[in-house]
Design a protein around this motif. Structure first.
Motif, PDB file in Angstrom:
ATOM      1  N   LYS A  47       0.793  -1.225   0.000  1.00 52.77           N
ATOM      2  CA  LYS A  47       0.000   0.000   0.000  1.00 52.77           C
ATOM      3  C   LYS A  47       0.825   1.275   0.000  1.00 52.77           C
ATOM      4  O   LYS A  47       0.352   2.316  -0.445  1.00 52.77           O
ATOM      5  N   ILE A  48       2.044   1.215   0.506  1.00 53.68           N
ATOM      6  CA  ILE A  48       2.818   2.438   0.693  1.00 53.68           C
ATOM      7  C   ILE A  48       4.145   2.324  -0.038  1.00 53.68           C
ATOM      8  O   ILE A  48       4.856   1.324   0.071  1.00 53.68           O
ATOM      9  N   LYS A  49       4.478   3.358  -0.773  1.00 55.07           N
ATOM     10  CA  LYS A  49       5.800   3.482  -1.366  1.00 55.07           C
ATOM     11  C   LYS A  49       6.197   4.952  -1.338  1.00 55.07           C
ATOM     12  O   LYS A  49       5.345   5.842  -1.206  1.00 55.07           O
ATOM     13  N   GLY A  50       7.470   5.199  -1.418  1.00 53.91           N
ATOM     14  CA  GLY A  50       7.910   6.587  -1.320  1.00 53.91           C
ATOM     15  C   GLY A  50       9.326   6.775  -1.790  1.00 53.91           C
ATOM     16  O   GLY A  50       9.989   5.867  -2.312  1.00 53.91           O
ATOM     17  N   HIS A  51       9.790   7.985  -1.601  1.00 53.36           N
ATOM     18  CA  HIS A  51      11.122   8.393  -2.059  1.00 53.36           C
ATOM     19  C   HIS A  51      11.620   9.427  -1.059  1.00 53.36           C
ATOM     20  O   HIS A  51      11.007  10.481  -0.897  1.00 53.36           O
ATOM     21  N   VAL A  52      12.712   9.139  -0.363  1.00 54.17           N
ATOM     22  CA  VAL A  52      13.277  10.073   0.597  1.00 54.17           C
ATOM     23  C   VAL A  52      14.759  10.238   0.297  1.00 54.17           C
ATOM     24  O   VAL A  52      15.442   9.273  -0.050  1.00 54.17           O
ATOM     25  N   GLY A  53      15.242  11.472   0.364  1.00 51.36           N
ATOM     26  CA  GLY A  53      16.635  11.707   0.023  1.00 51.36           C
ATOM     27  C   GLY A  53      17.108  13.059   0.480  1.00 51.36           C
ATOM     28  O   GLY A  53      16.350  13.863   1.050  1.00 51.36           O
ATOM     29  N   VAL A  54      18.372  13.326   0.229  1.00 52.52           N
ATOM     30  CA  VAL A  54      18.963  14.617   0.575  1.00 52.52           C
ATOM     31  C   VAL A  54      19.971  14.988  -0.498  1.00 52.52           C
ATOM     32  O   VAL A  54      20.676  14.129  -1.043  1.00 52.52           O
ATOM     33  N   ARG A  55      20.022  16.264  -0.828  1.00 52.64           N
ATOM     34  CA  ARG A  55      20.963  16.794  -1.809  1.00 52.64           C
ATOM     35  C   ARG A  55      21.832  17.842  -1.113  1.00 52.64           C
ATOM     36  O   ARG A  55      21.312  18.723  -0.414  1.00 52.64           O
ATOM     37  N   LEU A  56      23.113  17.744  -1.329  1.00 57.35           N
ATOM     38  CA  LEU A  56      24.059  18.692  -0.769  1.00 57.35           C
ATOM     39  C   LEU A  56      24.692  19.473  -1.911  1.00 57.35           C
ATOM     40  O   LEU A  56      25.259  18.887  -2.834  1.00 57.35           O
ATOM     41  N   SER A  57      24.578  20.809  -1.857  1.00 62.12           N
ATOM     42  CA  SER A  57      25.180  21.685  -2.865  1.00 62.12           C
ATOM     43  C   SER A  57      26.073  22.690  -2.148  1.00 62.12           C
ATOM     44  O   SER A  57      25.690  23.246  -1.113  1.00 62.12           O
ATOM     45  N   ALA A  58      27.244  22.923  -2.699  1.00 57.38           N
ATOM     46  CA  ALA A  58      28.175  23.885  -2.116  1.00 57.38           C
ATOM     47  C   ALA A  58      28.781  24.718  -3.233  1.00 57.38           C
ATOM     48  O   ALA A  58      29.257  24.180  -4.236  1.00 57.38           O
ATOM     49  N   ALA A  59      28.758  26.043  -3.064  1.00 61.67           N
ATOM     50  CA  ALA A  59      29.286  26.959  -4.073  1.00 61.67           C
ATOM     51  C   ALA A  59      30.465  27.730  -3.503  1.00 61.67           C
ATOM     52  O   ALA A  59      30.448  28.142  -2.335  1.00 61.67           O
ATOM     53  N   GLN A  60      31.489  27.907  -4.324  1.00 60.92           N
ATOM     54  CA  GLN A  60      32.616  28.733  -3.933  1.00 60.92           C
ATOM     55  C   GLN A  60      32.377  30.153  -4.419  1.00 60.92           C
ATOM     56  O   GLN A  60      32.341  30.420  -5.621  1.00 60.92           O
ATOM     57  N   VAL A  61      32.163  31.068  -3.496  1.00 59.58           N
ATOM     58  CA  VAL A  61      31.928  32.474  -3.792  1.00 59.58           C
ATOM     59  C   VAL A  61      33.074  33.270  -3.181  1.00 59.58           C
ATOM     60  O   VAL A  61      33.196  33.341  -1.953  1.00 59.58           O
ATOM     61  N   SER A  62      33.923  33.834  -4.030  1.00 64.80           N
ATOM     62  CA  SER A  62      35.154  34.496  -3.581  1.00 64.80           C
ATOM     63  C   SER A  62      35.969  33.500  -2.763  1.00 64.80           C
ATOM     64  O   SER A  62      36.306  32.439  -3.247  1.00 64.80           O
ATOM     65  N   GLU A  63      36.235  33.814  -1.514  1.00 66.85           N
ATOM     66  CA  GLU A  63      37.023  32.920  -0.676  1.00 66.85           C
ATOM     67  C   GLU A  63      36.162  32.021   0.198  1.00 66.85           C
ATOM     68  O   GLU A  63      36.676  31.214   0.973  1.00 66.85           O
TER      69      GLU A  63
END
Length: 795
Positions: free
Chosen positions: A480-496
């Motif tokens: 009866k139950i299905k799903g999708h769980v996750g995490v995304r990690l994004s990192a940007a270099q802005v100047s220093e």
């Protein structure tokens, strides 16, 4: 960090010990062309499992073993049922044969007992796109998407997409995995994608999987055809506005089964409006010049080393160019004045993708991709005046130069790993490098006091480096139950500095009854790029700019939920969905901002000020509403009704006295009805009807006379005025006839069939103290006719 750990343990907490069983996996392909099919459904009735083929036609499912039955369904193809005894891991290659009459639709809700469909996701097939009557009879991907719930267009005839309160730059538009940064031909009348080369279009507007990121509102994933591996075929389509064509086929030696390991696809399109207007201008003897054209070209190579090892290369390029010229001469007794005004605007896209797909084992599927994307825009406006008289000659030239260049190069790896029958783990890594070259120059010269060259356009280059990683689990809990769980990690270099952002994603589906399911989703996103639209110039001079130390990345949080179901064994399907989205750190131009100095001095270049000094930052956005989609998928009459009720707000400290105001494209009601009625197997009638509430704008509410005698207008609250409601009817008729070479398709119809004069812009004029409102229209009824020749003779 706590948020990341919570997401990480939530995923792996769902993973149970590996259960006994065997894997059933394989590829679904077209029996005629051997091209892999995206989104085919594979159901296992006894186990109550349902899975779909991925972007490469691959599926995988772990089963307990023993007697096994599976059903394969794909719109427009004959259903396939297989039954066998599963005692070891099994790889299948299943070929589906097209039905005599294709039953195109948007999304599939599977047969009784298993409901498919994903919240916030919809798909359009190439055939469905081609049958929708649009401007000039040109099939158009983005305008077809505008007919779906939660998706709105911009101004009349434009190809912009505003998804659930977002703006066009908040849509991640992928062509074979590479982002495309400008999707408009002819100033927005057409999209840059040639439907003849498109295999599939998927739209994610809510519950966006963790594999996609760096945009706030939506993902539009467009896949090009792979090319026929059995025989050569193609088509040629001639319409009122231009010509387009496609050819595809095998390359190299054929294998013993008649297939080739390598296939190719080549498609192109070009308008010929400039070819028609140029001879008339030459023969008329006028000094005025007007010319416009656009073209695009797609190419793809596909090589299969073996069924589990495949490599692709695709290339795309497009270009638009507008040339305007005007020359005037005046003569007095002693003086001659020669004035020449010229304007040239051009913009282009290029993408290149190299991808390697590999089935590493019975459990692991992976792909490695490299891509390059570039967008260029240039505008050159000049007015040169030469004066001759009294034995002297002088010349003055003034104008504006503008450019906006953006380049991106990226490498990424993605993998899918079936851990158990109930858990499919997906993960990936990527890196994107951006280079921005925005620039705007206003100049004025007298005589030879200024030497001009390309160096004048050079603006300081800005760079941005973004790294990404994601992990997610697609899980099944019982039947009866299905799903999708996750995490995304994004990192940007802005100047220093390194700016990390953690974006949890979750989606759950509960099968309430045999025909009704409930779904809910949460998506958190970040965007490191911004698009600035300058309304002070009558040109498409929008700037792509990066996040900086002052301008923070934009973020969003969206919660959506809904129910979906089917009636009469899938003849009718329906979906009701609500959404609530918050956005932060939006930017826009300041009130009265301009690229150029007010008064450039003679002999001096006046470069634009830093764009960061011209924008309002830290803006907030709020969008919420509900959507309804009702579809009829079978029978002579097919189509859908899409309705959206929504609210869309913006808030900036420096605008509208800090009070929130409606977004320009806030439309309370948006209704689309799309119908396709088959007269017989060869002839059909298509009808669209669109209704929208008027968009918001700001108009003067009064005026006064200043101390120097000039008239000054007074404006009320921002976007407090509404355009009149918008509606139109599009109709089309298509007829197919089999020929010795394949098939001929004749299409005729009309955009805006009852010639509704919808407002494109609104102006206020005051006469004797009384304001008068004028609405300017763009398109009356626009009839079209086209003939397509399909060369599809098997060899």
């Amino acid at each position: 960090m706590k948020q990341f750990l919570w997401s990480f343990f939530l995923i792996f907490g769902l993973l149970s010990p590996t259960a006994k069983g065997q894997y059933v996996q394989g590829y679904i392909e077209d029996a005629d062309s051997k091209e892999r099919l995206i989104g085919a459904s594979i159901s296992f009735p006894e186990q109550k499992f349902l899975t779909y083929t991925n972007q490469y036609g691959f599926f995988q499912q772990k089963l307990p073993g023993g007697k096994t039955r599976l059903n394969i369904n794909f719109v427009g193809y004959e259903k396939v049922e297989l039954e066998f005894f599963l005692e070891k891991d099994t790889t299948l290659l299943i070929a589906l044969r097209p039905e005599v009459k294709k039953l195109e639709t948007i999304e599939i809700i599977a047969e009784k007992g298993i409901s498919g469909g994903t919240i916030g996701k919809m798909s359009l097939s190439q055939e469905r796109i081609k049958e929708i009557p649009l401007i000039g009879g040109e099939a158009d991907v983005t305008k077809a998407l505008q007919l779906l719930p939660g998706v709105q267009g911009g101004t009349e005839g434009s190809s912009g997409l505003f998804v659930r309160g977002g703006s066009p730059d908040q849509n991640l538009i992928l062509l074979d995995g590479a982002p495309v940064y400008n999707t408009a031909h002819a100033f927005g009348l057409f999209s840059v994608f040639n439907p003849a080369a498109i295999k599939d279009v998927s739209l994610y507007k809510g519950g966006i999987p963790a594999q996609y990121g760096e945009r706030l509102s939506s993902v539009i994933d467009i896949s090009l055809k792979e090319g026929n591996r059995i025989y050569t075929r193609g088509n040629l389509d001639l319409g009122l506005l231009g010509v387009k064509g496609l050819v595809e086929g095998p390359l190299g030696k054929r294998k013993t089964n008649g297939n080739s390991s390598t296939s190719y696809l080549l498609s192109g399109r070009r308008t010929f409006l400039d070819l028609f207007t140029r001879p008339f201008q030459v023969f008329s003897g006028t000094d005025n010049r007007t010319g416009f054209y656009f073209h695009d070209l797609s190419a793809k190579l596909n090589h299969q080393f073996n069924p589990n090892n495949q490599i692709f290369f695709s290339f795309y390029t497009s270009r638009d160019q507008l040339d305007l010229g005007n020359r005037s001469r005046s003569q007095t007794d002693s003086t001659s004045i020669d004035s020449r005004l010229t304007q040239r605007v051009n913009w282009s896209n290029q993408t290149a993708v190299l991808r390697w797909n590999k089935l590493i084992s019975n459990r692991i599927f992976s792909k490695l991709s490299l891509y390059y994307s570039r967008y260029r825009l240039g505008a050159d406006l000049r007015n040169r005046v030469a004066t001759t008289g009294n034995g002297m000659e002088s010349s003055t030239e003034e104008g504006s130069l503008f450019q906006s260049n953006l380049q991106e190069i990226s490498a990424n790896w993605k993998s899918s790993w079936n851990i158990t029958a109930q858990h499919n783990l997906r993960m990936g890594l990527g890196i994107q490098a951006y280079q921005f070259n925005p620039g705007a120059v206003q100049f004025k010269t007298q005589g030879d006091s200024l030497a001009r060259g390309d160096s004048l356009l050079e603006a300081p280059t800005q760079r941005l480096l973004v790294g990404t990683a994601y992990i997610s689990d697609i899980f099944q809990l019982g039947s009866k139950i299905k799903g999708h769980v996750g995490v995304r990690l994004s990192a940007a270099q802005v100047s220093e500095d390194i700016l990390p952002y953690i974006q949890p994603r979750a989606r759950i589906q509960w099968q309430m009854t045999d025909r009704i399911n409930f779904q809910a989703a949460y998506t958190q996103s970040v965007q490191f790029l911004h698009l600035l639209a300058n309304s002070n110039l009558p040109l498409p001079v929008d700037l792509w700019v990066p996040s900086t130390e002052r301008v923070a990345p934009a973020t969003s949080r969206q919660l959506s939920a809904g129910v979906a179901g089917s009636l009469k064994q899938g003849v009718w399907t329906w979906q009701i969905e609500g959404f609530y989205k918050e956005m932060e750190d939006l930017i826009t131009y300041e009130e009265g901002a301009n690229f150029f100095e007010e008064e450039p001095t003679p002999g001096n270049i006046a470069p634009s000020s830093n764009w960061e000094d011209e924008v309002e930052i830290n803006g907030k956005g709020l969008a919420y509403g509900g959507e309804l989609l009702v579809q009829r998928n079978q029978g002579r009459l097919k189509g859908w009704l899409a309705y959206t009720l929504s609210w869309n707000w913006r808030e900036f400290e420096g605008l509208n006295q800090g009070k929130r105001f409606p977004f320009t494209f806030d439309r309370r009601h948006d209704l689309s009805i799309v119908a396709d009625f088959s007269l017989n197997e060869k002839r059909s009638i298509q009808v669209n009807w669109v209704f929208q509430s008027g968009r918001a704008t700001t108009l003067p509410v009064g005026e006064f006379i200043s101390v120097n005698g000039s008239t000054v207008q007074l404006f009320g609250e921002r976007n407090s005025f509404r355009f009149p409601m918008y509606h139109r009817l599009d109709i089309g008729y298509s007829s197919k006839k089999d020929k010795s070479y394949g098939q001929r398709v004749f299409r005729v119809g009309a955009y805006n069939a009852y010639s509704r004069l919808n407002a494109y812009s609104v102006s206020v004029f005051t006469s004797n103290g009384e304001p008068t409102l004028f609405a300017n229209s763009l398109f009356p009824i626009l009839p079209y006719i086209s003939i397509e020749w399909i060369f599809d003779k098997k060899k």
